[in-house]
Design an enzyme around this catalytic site. Sequence first.
Site, PDB file in Angstrom:
ATOM      1  N   ASP A   1     -11.734   5.374  -2.818  1.00 46.08           N
ATOM      2  CA  ASP A   1     -12.223   5.257  -1.440  1.00 46.08           C
ATOM      3  C   ASP A   1     -13.347   6.252  -1.166  1.00 46.08           C
ATOM      4  OD1 ASP A   1     -11.170   3.193   0.078  1.00 46.08           O
ATOM      5  OD2 ASP A   1      -9.326   4.262   0.546  1.00 46.08           O
TER       6      ASP A   1
ATOM      7  N   LYS B   1      -7.486  -6.997  -1.326  1.00 49.97           N
ATOM      8  CA  LYS B   1      -7.929  -6.047  -2.355  1.00 49.97           C
ATOM      9  C   LYS B   1      -7.403  -6.444  -3.728  1.00 49.97           C
ATOM     10  CE  LYS B   1      -8.302  -2.055   0.719  1.00 49.97           C
ATOM     11  NZ  LYS B   1      -7.759  -0.742   1.123  1.00 49.97           N
TER      12      LYS B   1
ATOM     13  N   GLN C   1      -3.316   2.842   1.639  1.00 51.54           N
ATOM     14  CA  GLN C   1      -3.701   2.005   2.770  1.00 51.54           C
ATOM     15  C   GLN C   1      -3.360   2.719   4.079  1.00 51.54           C
ATOM     16  OE1 GLN C   1      -5.304  -1.021   2.853  1.00 51.54           O
ATOM     17  NE2 GLN C   1      -5.342  -0.648   5.054  1.00 51.54           N
TER      18      GLN C   1
END
Length: 338
Positions: free
Chosen positions: A173, A106, A150
């Site tokens: 997200d 990422k 995460q």
Amino acid sequence: MSMRVRKKPPFCRFQHVNTDKLYVCRQAFTPCSPPLSKAELAATMRDLMNTKTSAQILNGKALATRMRGALTKEVAELTEKHGRAPGLAVILVGDDPASQVYVRNKTSGCEKMGVVSFSHYLPADTTQQHLLGLISELNADPKVDGILVQLPVPEHINPDSLIEAIDPGKDVDGFHPYNVGRLAARKPALRSCTPFGCMKLLEETGIDLHGKECVVVGASNIVGRPMALELLLAGATVTVAHKFTQDLQSHVERADIVVAAAGKQGLIKGAWIKPGATVIDVGIHRLEDGSLTGDVEFAAAAERAAWITPVPGGVGPMTITMLLANTVEAFKAHLGDK
């Protein structure tokens, strides 16, 4: 069809999704096996593309590359205009090696696009209170446009409370109930990355989704449910099939668009696919021989479908791309640059 992949990873009972060369446990949105090398991924994609099919291949890897190129140019222009680059904060709790690799992917994607990444690596015994305090600080930080926790987090931490603590305007997200609710209310803001990526793939077909019969197989909060909302927003007639659905075959057989996101290898038989239908396969699984397959019987389905995503190289590459796109959108919203 031969597949050049690494050895079978440790058993994982959850659904798997290919995300930019990583095989991700969709239940927890975290890696559960090592990434393929560029050579291995290229070889696997060549094998898929060489398979004789009547369907056109929806190449997610190519689309993701094209989108990232456009995003990189946009980020450069925005940075020059506003005097700072978009910022993405990633929180990783614990020292799981696979999660560390995924976070590095990422942050690498950010760096290549000119997005500033703020990585917060915390020990496994970090408290819930400490994490909530960090999220509060990041919410207030004007240099941070997106926040990502995460998953999974250690068992003593409630992940839902962390997601809900994130400023919805920084929830890149797209998991926050506010953002899911906005999509349900037909006023989308930041959208769940995998379903949003699927919609971008569908756009590539040029198909007008208005009135089309769409069947989403799988009703998870991360893929199935927001996918159904995305299709409704596009004007489709949507059916969501789940573990209590009776006669799945009859639903799939009438579908113009099939989105398979159940996390069950080969659940959708190729013979069920309506001739001329479009098939989006979100699932990914490794077989005993190390080869990769999805939720759909690819070879048989490709003989009947008009469009189909390969596994890997279909939906997977789009997920991190849409995460980066969400970060850019959050940046523009924070600066009033719409």
